[in-house]
Design an enzyme around this catalytic site. Structure first.
Site, PDB file in Angstrom:
ATOM      1  N   GLU A 320       0.810  -1.216   0.000  1.00  0.00           N
ATOM      2  CA  GLU A 320       0.000   0.000   0.000  1.00  0.00           C
ATOM      3  C   GLU A 320       0.852   1.278   0.000  1.00  0.00           C
ATOM      4  O   GLU A 320       0.777   2.102   0.918  1.00  0.00           O
ATOM      5  CB  GLU A 320      -0.970  -0.015   1.188  1.00  0.00           C
ATOM      6  CG  GLU A 320      -1.971  -1.154   1.111  1.00  0.00           C
ATOM      7  CD  GLU A 320      -2.996  -1.161   2.232  1.00  0.00           C
ATOM      8  OE1 GLU A 320      -2.907  -0.316   3.153  1.00  0.00           O
ATOM      9  OE2 GLU A 320      -3.900  -2.019   2.207  1.00  0.00           O
ATOM     10  N   GLU A 439      -4.546  -8.570  -0.659  1.00  0.00           N
ATOM     11  CA  GLU A 439      -5.379  -8.554   0.539  1.00  0.00           C
ATOM     12  C   GLU A 439      -6.824  -8.391   0.099  1.00  0.00           C
ATOM     13  O   GLU A 439      -7.125  -7.628  -0.818  1.00  0.00           O
ATOM     14  CB  GLU A 439      -5.019  -7.381   1.476  1.00  0.00           C
ATOM     15  CG  GLU A 439      -3.631  -7.433   2.066  1.00  0.00           C
ATOM     16  CD  GLU A 439      -3.349  -6.227   2.974  1.00  0.00           C
ATOM     17  OE1 GLU A 439      -4.318  -5.522   3.324  1.00  0.00           O
ATOM     18  OE2 GLU A 439      -2.183  -6.012   3.309  1.00  0.00           O
TER      19      GLU A 439
END
Length: 708
Positions: A320, A439
């Site tokens: 991220e 994820e």
């Protein structure tokens, strides 16, 4: 996933439920030529069992040459029988059962898997099968090149009744090479699992409440049918100062130990740089040279330490990625620079890193189209067939955190998912760029806060996500910080949800408009109707435990409308005690059954209370009902509370029920936003459809709540 410092609650592990039994058995695979490499593992799990009945999930992983058409045979030792099967067909001869592929799962490539499930009956006991044979070849637990036998030897593997935490692996680690191209390798990684909030915890492995990783954790994950694990690692607290940024050798050794445990189980491994993304990398716009130097130094040390690990180890540039106080347009070249630095550093480090699969993220690991387009530019410039794109998906945000009245998996929530997976496919997969969904999950799904998202709506989300990923050829890695696998007992916390997730890897399941049927405490009981979401299946019937309900008498079906009769509901309700009186299951032609809980309730009763802006606890008699959401409005009708753009406040963020304690707590974040002296009307929405009004007034730091 970043720690929820800025996006919500910290993900962490806790305590207990159990009930999943697992069996990992090595088998040989009959290949199509006389000197074929053969070997496989079979996982037999019983996620749920009841008086006289049980559900079993079976996963076959092929470690040898590709198989096209399969028959899996086993023997029930205690007279059990198969009553319904999905993703296969079965025949029985005495105690022996043979499961045969269906058309869409006949082919099992090297390192690929096929799964099926069934409902069974038992009397007395329900021991697990102790051996399997695939295409007539008995269990051996090894990959071997040999002439396959022409008959079925009766060799059995030793019994294995111990839980995964105590028994040794039943087979040697597979030795066959992974697929030779990135698309095939990523397909073989499906499905995957994250060992979240552990090596990525700050400052140390157990700082966020999870136990240290063990080999047995990977045994349990592999036994459940997962083919890959993502190991998030935060390096920053284990590095020395500039200019070398030396990683503590003991910590690097610990990471390598964990990687090797996973590889020994035959799992693909995805290793990354995780929370470093916001700890120090985010300052790159104002500290460019130092961040770039540290990033290169970090990956140079990781790459050098692991350069000789097998090809099943993959590296992910960063989790991220984000950059402080810049626009996406300004951030894009910074991420491009980091991804290219990662690529060059790893590729030039020697050993297997010259061709190792490397995973590059979009900005924020987001499936936003502009961010994926920017990543496409980086991938095109590098022009390397061994590169993989990665994004994350946590669903339509209002549903994922239960805000703005988005309590159900409705059309908006489904559309958000469909569009996201379409973007992944069109941007990457259609162009032969493999995608790992590094994820996925729901932001507010947490075993410590049950009910934030209603259980049936959670199942619908995961059922649809499995279908979208499978049809769009995206490999998924479930984010698990302890809410799915109990890290201490190695049991799965919610076997029914796990069954829904694992089934979605290979097939669709039917669902319904709700999994809750509420009946009044007193007065006549009337029939109730649910809308079936068939998802390509056909409805087969209703059952309670191992007993089939009677069509026409207990229920009727008209199109997609399932009606349970008043007489059946009266019987199911029994003495009509508050809460769940009975559970029935809608059975479909494939996939897992849909559970429907029959509950008795009365309108909840709230009482007056006083407190402070640090929290107001409202005494509540739930009387069998369950809280869905809460509205907050001032007298003039304007919205009150933290989320002032909607009257519906965030479940758990603004309010939280505690059913055992008989309370609803209004949180400090919510109370501190209320206008001093203004009366706020709260409307609590319950899943029965009941609405309860309550009033709160803030006076300085004092808060009072009244029913009138």
């Amino acid at each position: 996933m970043r720690q929820r410092i800025t996006r919500g609650a910290l993900r962490r592990v806790g305590v207990v439920i159990g009930g999943l039994t697992s069996l990992l058995v090595g088998t040989a695979v009959l290949a199509t030529n006389a000197n074929a490499a053969a070997g496989c593992t079979v996982t037999y799990d019983v996620p749920s069992q009841w008086s006289g009945g049980f559900q079993a999930n079976v996963n076959i992983t092929n470690l040898g040459d590709p198989v096209n058409g399969w028959r899996l045979a086993w023997t029930f030792a205690a007279g059990q029988s198969v009553t319904q099967v999905w993703n296969a067909t079965t025949t029985s001869s005495g105690a022996q059962v043979t499961a045969t592929n269906v058309s869409y799962n006949a082919a099992i490539p090297t390192n690929g898997s096929a799964s099926f499930g069934f409902l069974g009956s038992w009397t007395g006991s329900n021991p697990k099968p102790t051996s399997f044979s695939l295409n007539g070849v008995p269990c051996t637990g090894r990959v071997a090149t040999s002439t396959p036998p022409t008959s079925r030897p009766a060799t059995s593997a030793p019994p294995s009744s111990a839980p995964p935490s105590t028994r040794p692996p039943s087979s040697q680690p597979p030795t066959s090479a992974p697929p030779v191209n990135a698309m095939a390798a990523v397909a073989a990684m499906q499905p995957g699992w994250n060992v979240g909030n552990t090596l990525d915890a700050i400052p140390d492995e157990t700082s966020w409440g999870n136990p240290a990783i063990t080999k047995e954790m990977f045994d349990a994950v592999r036994a459940q049918g997962f083919n890959s694990v993502r190991i998030p690692v935060t390096w920053s607290n284990h590095q020395g100062p500039a200019p070398s940024y030396t990683i503590d050798p003991a910590y690097l050794g610990r990471v390598r130990q964990v990687v090797d445990w996973a590889l020994a189980d035959g799992l693909y491994v995805l290793l990354n740089v995780h929370h470093d993304s916001w700890q120090w990398m985010s300052s790159m716009p104002t500290d460019h040279d130092n961040v770039l130097a540290r990033f290169k130094a970090t990956w140079a040390q990781i790459a050098a330490a692991l350069k000789d690990e097998p090809a099943k180890l993959t590296f992910e540039s960063v989790n991220e990625p984000q950059f402080a106080n810049v626009t996406d347009e300004q951030a894009a070249p910074l991420l491009d620079e980091l991804n290219k630095a990662f690529y060059t550093t790893v590729r030039t480090s020697g050993g297997n890193n010259a061709t190792r699969l490397l995973v590059l993220p979009a900005l924020g690991s987001s499936p936003d189209q502009a961010r994926m387009d920017a990543l496409t530019g980086t991938l095109s410039a590098l022009n390397d067939r061994n590169l993989i794109a990665t994004v994350h998906y946590y669903g339509f945000w209002p549903f994922s955190v239960n805000i703005a009245g988005k309590t159900t998996f409705d059309a908006d929530t489904k559309n958000d998912m469909v569009v996201a997976f379409d973007r992944m496919y069109n941007t990457f997969v259609s162009k032969e760029i493999p995608v790992i969904l590094g994820e996925y999950g729901l932001l507010s799904y947490d075993y410590t806060r049950p009910g934030v998202i209603e259980a049936g709506e959670v199942k619908k989300f995961f059922e649809e996500l499995g279908y979208q990923a499978r049809t769009k050829k995206v490999t998924t890695m479930l984010w698990d910080a302890g809410s799915f696998l109990h890290r201490n007992t190695l049991q799965w916390r919610d076997p029914d949800l796990l069954a829904q997730i694992t089934s979605s890897w290979t097939t669709r399941s039917g669902t319904a408009s709700s999994d809750l049927v509420f009946l009044p405490k007193s007065g006549p009981i009337t029939s109730r109707t649910l809308t079936l979401n068939l998802n390509g299946t056909t409805f087969q019937g209703l059952r309670q435990g191992n007993t089939a309900l009677t069509p026409g008498t207990d229920y009727t079906v008209s199109g997609d409308r399932l009606t349970v009769t008043a007489s059946a509901l009266t019987r199911l309700a029994g003495s009509r005690a508050y809460g769940v009186n009975a559970t029935v299951q809608a059975v479909f032609s494939q996939g897992v059954p849909w559970s429907v809980h029959v509950l008795t309730y009365d309108a909840p009763v709230l009482s007056s209370a006083s407190g402070t802006t640090s929290g107001l606890t409202i005494p509540t008699q739930f009387r069998g009902d369950l809280l869905a959401t809460m509205e907050a409005r001032y007298a003039d009708g304007s919205n009150a509370g933290t989320a002032n753009w909607t009257p519906y406040q965030e479940f758990s963020g603004a309010f939280m029920p505690d059913y055992p304690a008989n309370t609803i707590t209004l949180k400090s974040d919510f109370l501190n936003t209320l206008t001093d002296g203004a009366r706020v009307t709260l409307t609590f929405h319950f899943w029965s459809g009941t609405l309860v009004t309550y009033h709160v007034t803030r006076s300085g730091s004092t808060v009072t709540g009244t029913t009138g």
